[in-house]
Write a protein that holds these residues in place. Sequence first.
Motif, PDB file in Angstrom:
ATOM      1  N   PRO A  85       0.816  -1.230   0.000  1.00  0.00           N
ATOM      2  CA  PRO A  85       0.000   0.000   0.000  1.00  0.00           C
ATOM      3  C   PRO A  85       0.841   1.266   0.000  1.00  0.00           C
ATOM      4  CG  PRO A  85      -0.930  -1.622   1.492  1.00  0.00           C
ATOM      5  CD  PRO A  85       0.376  -2.196   1.013  1.00  0.00           C
ATOM      6  N   ALA A  86       0.356   2.275  -0.655  1.00  0.00           N
ATOM      7  CA  ALA A  86       1.123   3.502  -0.884  1.00  0.00           C
ATOM      8  C   ALA A  86       1.604   4.160   0.397  1.00  0.00           C
ATOM      9  CB  ALA A  86       0.290   4.482  -1.702  1.00  0.00           C
ATOM     10  N   GLY A  87       0.819   4.075   1.460  1.00  0.00           N
ATOM     11  CA  GLY A  87       1.201   4.768   2.690  1.00  0.00           C
ATOM     12  C   GLY A  87       2.201   4.019   3.547  1.00  0.00           C
ATOM     13  N   ALA A  88       2.563   2.831   3.171  1.00  0.00           N
ATOM     14  CA  ALA A  88       3.468   2.021   3.991  1.00  0.00           C
ATOM     15  C   ALA A  88       4.899   2.518   3.872  1.00  0.00           C
ATOM     16  CB  ALA A  88       3.393   0.561   3.564  1.00  0.00           C
ATOM     17  N   GLY A  89       5.651   2.367   4.955  1.00  0.00           N
ATOM     18  CA  GLY A  89       7.040   2.794   4.963  1.00  0.00           C
ATOM     19  C   GLY A  89       7.948   1.818   4.247  1.00  0.00           C
ATOM     20  N   PRO A  90       9.202   2.204   4.027  1.00  0.00           N
ATOM     21  CA  PRO A  90      10.146   1.360   3.282  1.00  0.00           C
ATOM     22  C   PRO A  90      10.357  -0.018   3.898  1.00  0.00           C
ATOM     23  CG  PRO A  90      11.006   3.580   3.497  1.00  0.00           C
ATOM     24  CD  PRO A  90       9.793   3.514   4.359  1.00  0.00           C
ATOM     25  N   LEU A  91      10.480  -0.092   5.210  1.00  0.00           N
ATOM     26  CA  LEU A  91      10.741  -1.380   5.838  1.00  0.00           C
ATOM     27  C   LEU A  91       9.514  -2.281   5.834  1.00  0.00           C
ATOM     28  CD1 LEU A  91      13.137  -0.380   8.743  1.00  0.00           C
ATOM     29  CD2 LEU A  91      13.675  -1.713   6.703  1.00  0.00           C
ATOM     30  N   VAL A  92       8.337  -1.685   5.808  1.00  0.00           N
ATOM     31  CA  VAL A  92       7.123  -2.490   5.644  1.00  0.00           C
ATOM     32  C   VAL A  92       7.130  -3.138   4.262  1.00  0.00           C
ATOM     33  CG1 VAL A  92       4.597  -2.430   5.482  1.00  0.00           C
ATOM     34  CG2 VAL A  92       5.775  -1.114   7.264  1.00  0.00           C
ATOM     35  N   ALA A  93       7.534  -2.367   3.262  1.00  0.00           N
ATOM     36  CA  ALA A  93       7.623  -2.894   1.904  1.00  0.00           C
ATOM     37  C   ALA A  93       8.702  -3.972   1.807  1.00  0.00           C
ATOM     38  CB  ALA A  93       7.908  -1.759   0.919  1.00  0.00           C
ATOM     39  N   VAL A  94       9.821  -3.763   2.489  1.00  0.00           N
ATOM     40  CA  VAL A  94      10.890  -4.754   2.481  1.00  0.00           C
ATOM     41  C   VAL A  94      10.423  -6.039   3.158  1.00  0.00           C
ATOM     42  CG1 VAL A  94      13.147  -5.309   3.470  1.00  0.00           C
ATOM     43  CG2 VAL A  94      12.800  -3.141   2.278  1.00  0.00           C
ATOM     44  N   GLU A  95       9.692  -5.911   4.243  1.00  0.00           N
ATOM     45  CA  GLU A  95       9.153  -7.102   4.903  1.00  0.00           C
ATOM     46  C   GLU A  95       8.253  -7.878   3.947  1.00  0.00           C
ATOM     47  OE1 GLU A  95       5.720  -7.789   8.091  1.00  0.00           O
ATOM     48  OE2 GLU A  95       7.530  -6.935   9.011  1.00  0.00           O
ATOM     49  N   ALA A  96       7.403  -7.177   3.235  1.00  0.00           N
ATOM     50  CA  ALA A  96       6.533  -7.832   2.255  1.00  0.00           C
ATOM     51  C   ALA A  96       7.355  -8.549   1.189  1.00  0.00           C
ATOM     52  CB  ALA A  96       5.613  -6.800   1.608  1.00  0.00           C
ATOM     53  N   ALA A  97       8.471  -7.945   0.804  1.00  0.00           N
ATOM     54  CA  ALA A  97       9.344  -8.558  -0.199  1.00  0.00           C
ATOM     55  C   ALA A  97       9.912  -9.882   0.294  1.00  0.00           C
ATOM     56  CB  ALA A  97      10.475  -7.605  -0.559  1.00  0.00           C
ATOM     57  N   LEU A  98      10.368  -9.899   1.542  1.00  0.00           N
ATOM     58  CA  LEU A  98      10.936 -11.125   2.095  1.00  0.00           C
ATOM     59  C   LEU A  98       9.871 -12.210   2.244  1.00  0.00           C
ATOM     60  CD1 LEU A  98      13.383  -9.782   4.839  1.00  0.00           C
ATOM     61  CD2 LEU A  98      13.730 -10.031   2.381  1.00  0.00           C
ATOM     62  N   VAL A  99       8.716 -11.827   2.729  1.00  0.00           N
ATOM     63  CA  VAL A  99       7.627 -12.792   2.921  1.00  0.00           C
ATOM     64  C   VAL A  99       7.198 -13.388   1.582  1.00  0.00           C
ATOM     65  CG1 VAL A  99       5.223 -13.049   3.656  1.00  0.00           C
ATOM     66  CG2 VAL A  99       6.838 -11.745   5.069  1.00  0.00           C
ATOM     67  N   ALA A 100       7.231 -12.585   0.536  1.00  0.00           N
ATOM     68  CA  ALA A 100       6.798 -13.054  -0.791  1.00  0.00           C
ATOM     69  C   ALA A 100       7.661 -14.190  -1.312  1.00  0.00           C
ATOM     70  CB  ALA A 100       6.810 -11.893  -1.787  1.00  0.00           C
ATOM     71  N   THR A 101       8.906 -14.278  -0.839  1.00  0.00           N
ATOM     72  CA  THR A 101       9.795 -15.338  -1.322  1.00  0.00           C
ATOM     73  C   THR A 101       9.515 -16.681  -0.669  1.00  0.00           C
ATOM     74  OG1 THR A 101      11.541 -14.968   0.342  1.00  0.00           O
ATOM     75  CG2 THR A 101      11.616 -13.624  -1.675  1.00  0.00           C
ATOM     76  N   ALA A 102       8.670 -16.701   0.356  1.00  0.00           N
ATOM     77  CA  ALA A 102       8.463 -17.918   1.150  1.00  0.00           C
ATOM     78  C   ALA A 102       7.983 -19.085   0.300  1.00  0.00           C
ATOM     79  CB  ALA A 102       7.481 -17.647   2.287  1.00  0.00           C
ATOM     80  N   LYS A 103       7.233 -18.809  -0.754  1.00  0.00           N
ATOM     81  CA  LYS A 103       6.703 -19.889  -1.589  1.00  0.00           C
ATOM     82  C   LYS A 103       7.801 -20.720  -2.244  1.00  0.00           C
ATOM     83  CE  LYS A 103       4.516 -16.907  -4.155  1.00  0.00           C
ATOM     84  NZ  LYS A 103       3.626 -16.315  -5.190  1.00  0.00           N
ATOM     85  N   THR A 104       8.996 -20.175  -2.344  1.00  0.00           N
ATOM     86  CA  THR A 104      10.097 -20.921  -2.964  1.00  0.00           C
ATOM     87  C   THR A 104      10.867 -21.760  -1.954  1.00  0.00           C
ATOM     88  OG1 THR A 104      11.818 -19.226  -2.676  1.00  0.00           O
ATOM     89  CG2 THR A 104      10.351 -18.998  -4.578  1.00  0.00           C
ATOM     90  N   PHE A 105      10.584 -21.592  -0.678  1.00  0.00           N
ATOM     91  CA  PHE A 105      11.340 -22.289   0.362  1.00  0.00           C
ATOM     92  C   PHE A 105      10.638 -23.600   0.705  1.00  0.00           C
ATOM     93  CE2 PHE A 105      13.132 -18.161   0.442  1.00  0.00           C
ATOM     94  CZ  PHE A 105      14.422 -18.318   0.894  1.00  0.00           C
ATOM     95  N   THR A 106      10.886 -24.595  -0.120  1.00  0.00           N
ATOM     96  CA  THR A 106      10.233 -25.890  -0.025  1.00  0.00           C
ATOM     97  C   THR A 106      11.054 -26.861   0.827  1.00  0.00           C
ATOM     98  OG1 THR A 106      11.379 -26.675  -1.995  1.00  0.00           O
ATOM     99  CG2 THR A 106       9.255 -25.547  -2.322  1.00  0.00           C
ATOM    100  N   ASP A 107      10.424 -27.987   1.189  1.00  0.00           N
ATOM    101  CA  ASP A 107      11.138 -29.025   1.927  1.00  0.00           C
ATOM    102  C   ASP A 107      12.323 -29.551   1.118  1.00  0.00           C
ATOM    103  OD1 ASP A 107       9.366 -28.798   4.026  1.00  0.00           O
ATOM    104  OD2 ASP A 107       8.114 -30.478   3.384  1.00  0.00           O
ATOM    105  N   GLU A 108      12.135 -29.651  -0.184  1.00  0.00           N
ATOM    106  CA  GLU A 108      13.210 -30.119  -1.063  1.00  0.00           C
ATOM    107  C   GLU A 108      14.397 -29.167  -1.002  1.00  0.00           C
ATOM    108  OE1 GLU A 108      13.807 -29.780  -5.777  1.00  0.00           O
ATOM    109  OE2 GLU A 108      12.085 -30.997  -5.204  1.00  0.00           O
ATOM    110  N   ARG A 109      14.118 -27.885  -1.048  1.00  0.00           N
ATOM    111  CA  ARG A 109      15.195 -26.903  -0.991  1.00  0.00           C
ATOM    112  C   ARG A 109      15.918 -26.964   0.345  1.00  0.00           C
ATOM    113  NH1 ARG A 109      14.501 -20.457  -2.395  1.00  0.00           N
ATOM    114  NH2 ARG A 109      16.669 -19.863  -2.101  1.00  0.00           N
TER     115      ARG A 109
END
Length: 202
Positions: A85-109
């Motif tokens: 969201p537009a009103g969110a601060g930079p670190l909120v956006a960075v947190e969202a970025a890190l969380v978005a990668t979670a789908k790639t962190f599989t048991d196989e990996r």
Amino acid sequence: MGLSLVTYDGRMARWEPDARERLVRAALDLFSEQGYENTAVAQIAERAGLTKSTFFRHFRDKREVLFGGQEVLAELMVGAIADTPAGAGPLVAVEAALVATAKTFTDERRAHGPQRLAVIEGNDELRERAALKMVGFAIAMTDALKRRGVPELEAAVAAELGVLAFDRGYGHWLEAGGDFGEIARRTLRDVREAVASLQRAE
């Protein structure tokens, strides 16, 4: 001990649904047994019971076995920052970025993680490549934050903190497993608290 993977009838398979996984296992075993430098693509394919052409359908070269997926991770980070969201601060956006990668962190990996890290740690070229991967993530997130109107220095600092949290979170995830998104959130919070402690100590 190496893991010899062949087709059930002993023939070299032109295609198998688990070919990528077999190639990764074979490559990591060979890297561990005889060193990254001494391992050829042909050996990886043979160990996996596949052909060189099958290897190159999945990977550009043997290094990509260790670092493949970097572009996908960067795209997930950038997309999440853009969608914050537009009103969110930079670190909120960075947190969202890190969380978005979670789908790639599989048991196989996770299963391959410790062996992969050991191979990288034992080779100067690979350690440099791993460092450059993190630099790439920082640049991608910095640029995405700047597109949101965040000043350049603030964007760079937020991105670097995000990369630190990502790297440390990955280590925690390898040790204990779990939801990488939640681990990333906690690790970023710890990083922010460390920065605040440094500021109070001045």
